[in-house]
Design a protein around this motif. Structure first.
Motif, PDB file in Angstrom:
ATOM      1  N   LYS A 105       5.935   3.028 -16.336  1.00 11.96           N
ATOM      2  CA  LYS A 105       5.546   1.953 -16.281  1.00 11.96           C
ATOM      3  C   LYS A 105       5.722   1.066 -14.823  1.00 11.96           C
ATOM      4  O   LYS A 105       6.659   1.204 -14.254  1.00 11.96           O
ATOM      5  CB  LYS A 105       6.199   0.777 -17.106  1.00 11.96           C
ATOM      6  N   VAL A 106       4.521   0.363 -14.403  1.00 13.94           N
ATOM      7  CA  VAL A 106       4.582  -0.233 -12.878  1.00 13.94           C
ATOM      8  C   VAL A 106       4.264  -1.755 -13.343  1.00 13.94           C
ATOM      9  O   VAL A 106       3.288  -2.220 -13.906  1.00 13.94           O
ATOM     10  CB  VAL A 106       3.811   0.291 -12.114  1.00 13.94           C
ATOM     11  N   ILE A 143      11.559   1.218  -4.157  1.00 16.29           N
ATOM     12  CA  ILE A 143      10.681   1.578  -2.935  1.00 16.29           C
ATOM     13  C   ILE A 143      10.672   0.754  -1.986  1.00 16.29           C
ATOM     14  O   ILE A 143      10.278  -0.399  -2.178  1.00 16.29           O
ATOM     15  CB  ILE A 143       9.163   2.174  -3.367  1.00 16.29           C
ATOM     16  N   HIS A 144      11.496   0.646  -0.782  1.00 14.39           N
ATOM     17  CA  HIS A 144      11.428  -0.496   0.112  1.00 14.39           C
ATOM     18  C   HIS A 144      10.523  -0.885   0.968  1.00 14.39           C
ATOM     19  O   HIS A 144       9.384   0.147   1.139  1.00 14.39           O
ATOM     20  CB  HIS A 144      12.653  -0.264   0.879  1.00 14.39           C
ATOM     21  N   PHE A 173      -9.322  -0.402  -7.417  1.00 15.71           N
ATOM     22  CA  PHE A 173      -7.902   0.056  -7.670  1.00 15.71           C
ATOM     23  C   PHE A 173      -8.102   1.482  -8.466  1.00 15.71           C
ATOM     24  O   PHE A 173      -7.445   2.351  -7.962  1.00 15.71           O
ATOM     25  CB  PHE A 173      -7.298  -1.139  -8.618  1.00 15.71           C
ATOM     26  N   LYS A 174      -8.832   1.551  -9.495  1.00 14.10           N
ATOM     27  CA  LYS A 174      -8.883   2.611 -10.390  1.00 14.10           C
ATOM     28  C   LYS A 174      -9.208   3.611  -9.537  1.00 14.10           C
ATOM     29  O   LYS A 174      -8.711   5.144  -9.583  1.00 14.10           O
ATOM     30  CB  LYS A 174     -10.065   2.481 -11.639  1.00 14.10           C
ATOM     31  N   TRP A 175     -10.249   3.550  -8.503  1.00 11.69           N
ATOM     32  CA  TRP A 175     -10.855   4.591  -7.689  1.00 11.69           C
ATOM     33  C   TRP A 175      -9.854   4.977  -6.559  1.00 11.69           C
ATOM     34  O   TRP A 175      -9.538   6.144  -6.439  1.00 11.69           O
ATOM     35  CB  TRP A 175     -12.286   4.220  -7.098  1.00 11.69           C
ATOM     36  N   ARG A 176      -9.151   3.996  -6.064  1.00  9.17           N
ATOM     37  CA  ARG A 176      -8.112   4.341  -5.145  1.00  9.17           C
ATOM     38  C   ARG A 176      -7.083   4.782  -5.385  1.00  9.17           C
ATOM     39  O   ARG A 176      -6.211   5.774  -4.784  1.00  9.17           O
ATOM     40  CB  ARG A 176      -8.006   3.090  -4.189  1.00  9.17           C
ATOM     41  N   TYR A 177      -6.266   4.450  -6.586  1.00  9.81           N
ATOM     42  CA  TYR A 177      -5.006   4.952  -7.198  1.00  9.81           C
ATOM     43  C   TYR A 177      -5.436   5.593  -8.593  1.00  9.81           C
ATOM     44  O   TYR A 177      -4.804   5.048  -9.578  1.00  9.81           O
ATOM     45  CB  TYR A 177      -4.270   3.777  -7.094  1.00  9.81           C
ATOM     46  N   LYS A 211       0.811  -1.245  -0.112  1.00 12.92           N
ATOM     47  CA  LYS A 211      -0.186   0.017   0.099  1.00 12.92           C
ATOM     48  C   LYS A 211       0.761   1.148   0.093  1.00 12.92           C
ATOM     49  O   LYS A 211       0.503   2.315  -0.575  1.00 12.92           O
ATOM     50  CB  LYS A 211      -0.994  -0.082   1.244  1.00 12.92           C
ATOM     51  N   HIS A 212       2.002   1.322   0.802  1.00 15.26           N
ATOM     52  CA  HIS A 212       2.963   2.468   0.747  1.00 15.26           C
ATOM     53  C   HIS A 212       3.608   2.785  -0.402  1.00 15.26           C
ATOM     54  O   HIS A 212       3.810   3.910  -0.882  1.00 15.26           O
ATOM     55  CB  HIS A 212       3.663   2.529   1.962  1.00 15.26           C
ATOM     56  N   ARG A 213       3.775   1.811  -1.113  1.00 19.08           N
ATOM     57  CA  ARG A 213       4.328   1.836  -2.444  1.00 19.08           C
ATOM     58  C   ARG A 213       3.222   2.469  -3.371  1.00 19.08           C
ATOM     59  O   ARG A 213       3.582   3.440  -4.341  1.00 19.08           O
ATOM     60  CB  ARG A 213       4.809   0.722  -2.998  1.00 19.08           C
ATOM     61  N   LEU A 214       2.154   1.766  -3.612  1.00 19.47           N
ATOM     62  CA  LEU A 214       1.016   2.391  -4.502  1.00 19.47           C
ATOM     63  C   LEU A 214       0.728   3.743  -4.233  1.00 19.47           C
ATOM     64  O   LEU A 214       0.498   4.630  -5.337  1.00 19.47           O
ATOM     65  CB  LEU A 214      -0.005   1.412  -4.007  1.00 19.47           C
ATOM     66  N   LYS A 215       0.817   4.260  -2.995  1.00 21.76           N
ATOM     67  CA  LYS A 215       0.461   5.594  -2.659  1.00 21.76           C
ATOM     68  C   LYS A 215       1.553   6.503  -3.323  1.00 21.76           C
ATOM     69  O   LYS A 215       1.301   7.467  -3.917  1.00 21.76           O
ATOM     70  CB  LYS A 215       0.432   5.869  -1.147  1.00 21.76           C
TER      71      LYS A 215
END
Length: 342
Positions: free
Chosen positions: A192-193, A245-246, A211-215, A171-175
């Protein structure tokens, strides 16, 4: 030397351990240990649930018996367990066959009952994990996970991607990646991810919508799925900037730090307490927060010569961190088990 290595199939393939052992001229046997739902049929699981109260424990007992039988038949000089999750009686059973080394390639902070490993040689890839084990009076040594041959063999490629990230979708990476995606849209970056966000086919439509709504903005940059080492190396080679990103548990650098550099690519990572043999500004670039990350991306995309110079030096430094070197340490480094009175 004959080594009986116990690991999941995923870790075996990610680390390319068959290649590592072969290059070191080590006779090896892979004792595969997977979660039961990956190796048993639905019928087997259903039958076990009807007959046993603890299905996981039932199948684990079967797996341990199988592994012990395979180990006895192979007659190894050493047993190596990667990311061990056995109880003390099981470890004692393996110790009756050969000396046991355990290597944690993920964080052990918060690990339950570390005392079960007191009779083994213990190694961890992060110094914070080593400290955690030592505070529990477990003798442990720091051995980072080096890059395997897939990254060293990677050939230079045209830089078709401006910024890339490869890794698990924490989650912290996606943010953080969501903010990079926003900047990428404004700046027209090719971002690209590569991450296994949607692991099952069930409720895929709902998961995608959520996912689309949150990120927002990140879904269009996403390539869903886990990459093999060879495919990850190709992505790194095609990227001008590779993000690292660790996780939120360790203070040092992860295996990806050496993989990106070994592939000859420029790396921009989050600030760490411990960079191992790497030097920020010389081997890698470092960011402190999301705003700083965006500014660093802008800067290094505009300064190609500096970016390539850092990538070249980073590759040279990372040459000391190979899987072969790491495995030699794990298999040959003698640890005094009586340090804490054991």
């Amino acid at each position: 030397m004959r080594v009986f290595c116990i690991s999941t199939g995923r870790n075996w393939n990610i680390l390319r351990l068959d290649d590592v052992f072969s290059k070191l001229s080590i006779d090896f046997f892979h004792g595969i240990l997977e979660y039961y739902d990956k190796t048993r049929s639905l019928w087997e699981i259903t039958a076990a649930r009807l007959a046993h109260t603890n299905v996981e424990q039932f199948f684990r007992k079967q797996d341990v018996e199988r592994l012990l039988g395979e180990a006895k038949k192979f007659s190894p000089d050493k047993i190596l367990i990667i990311n061990p999750n056995f109880d003390e009686p099981t470890i004692d059973s393996f110790l009756k066959i050969a000396p046991v080394s355990v290597w944690f390639i993920d964080s052990v902070v918060g690990l339950e009952d570390p005392q079960r490993f007191k009779k083994t040689s213990v190694f961890a890839y992060d110094r914070r994990s080593v400290q955690y084990l030592q505070e529990a009076h477990i003798v442990a040594e720091y051995v980072p996970v080096g890059a395997n041959s897939a990254y060293a063999e990677c050939k230079p490629a045209k830089k078709e991607i401006d910024v890339s990230f490869v890794g698990s979708p924490y989650k912290h990476r996606l943010k953080i990646l969501k903010e990079v995606a926003r900047a990428a849209e404004k700046k027209s970056w090719r971002f690209k991810v590569y991450a296994p966000v949607f692991k099952t086919k069930m409720l895929t439509i709902f998961k995608i919508f959520s996912f689309k709504w949150r990120y927002r903005g990140l879904y269009g940059c996403l390539e869903n799925g886990a990459l093999s080492p060879k495919d990850a190396a190709v992505v790194y080679a095609r990227s001008k900037i590779c993000l690292n990103i660790h996780d939120q548990y360790n203070l040092g650098v992860n295996p990806r730090a050496f993989e990106i550099l070994t592939a000859g690519s420029f790396q921009l990572m989050d600030k760490r307490d411990d960079y191992d043999i790497l030097t920020p500004g010389k081997d890698i670039a470092v960011y402190e927060n999301t705003e700083d990350l965006t500014e660093k991306i802008i800067y290094y995309l505009e300064h190609e010569e500096e970016r390539e110079r850092i990538a070249a030096q980073g590759k040279k430094s990372a040459s000391l961190r190979t899987m072969e070197n790491s495995m030699q340490q794990v298999l040959h480094l003698n640890i005094a088990l009586d340090t804490f009175g054991y």
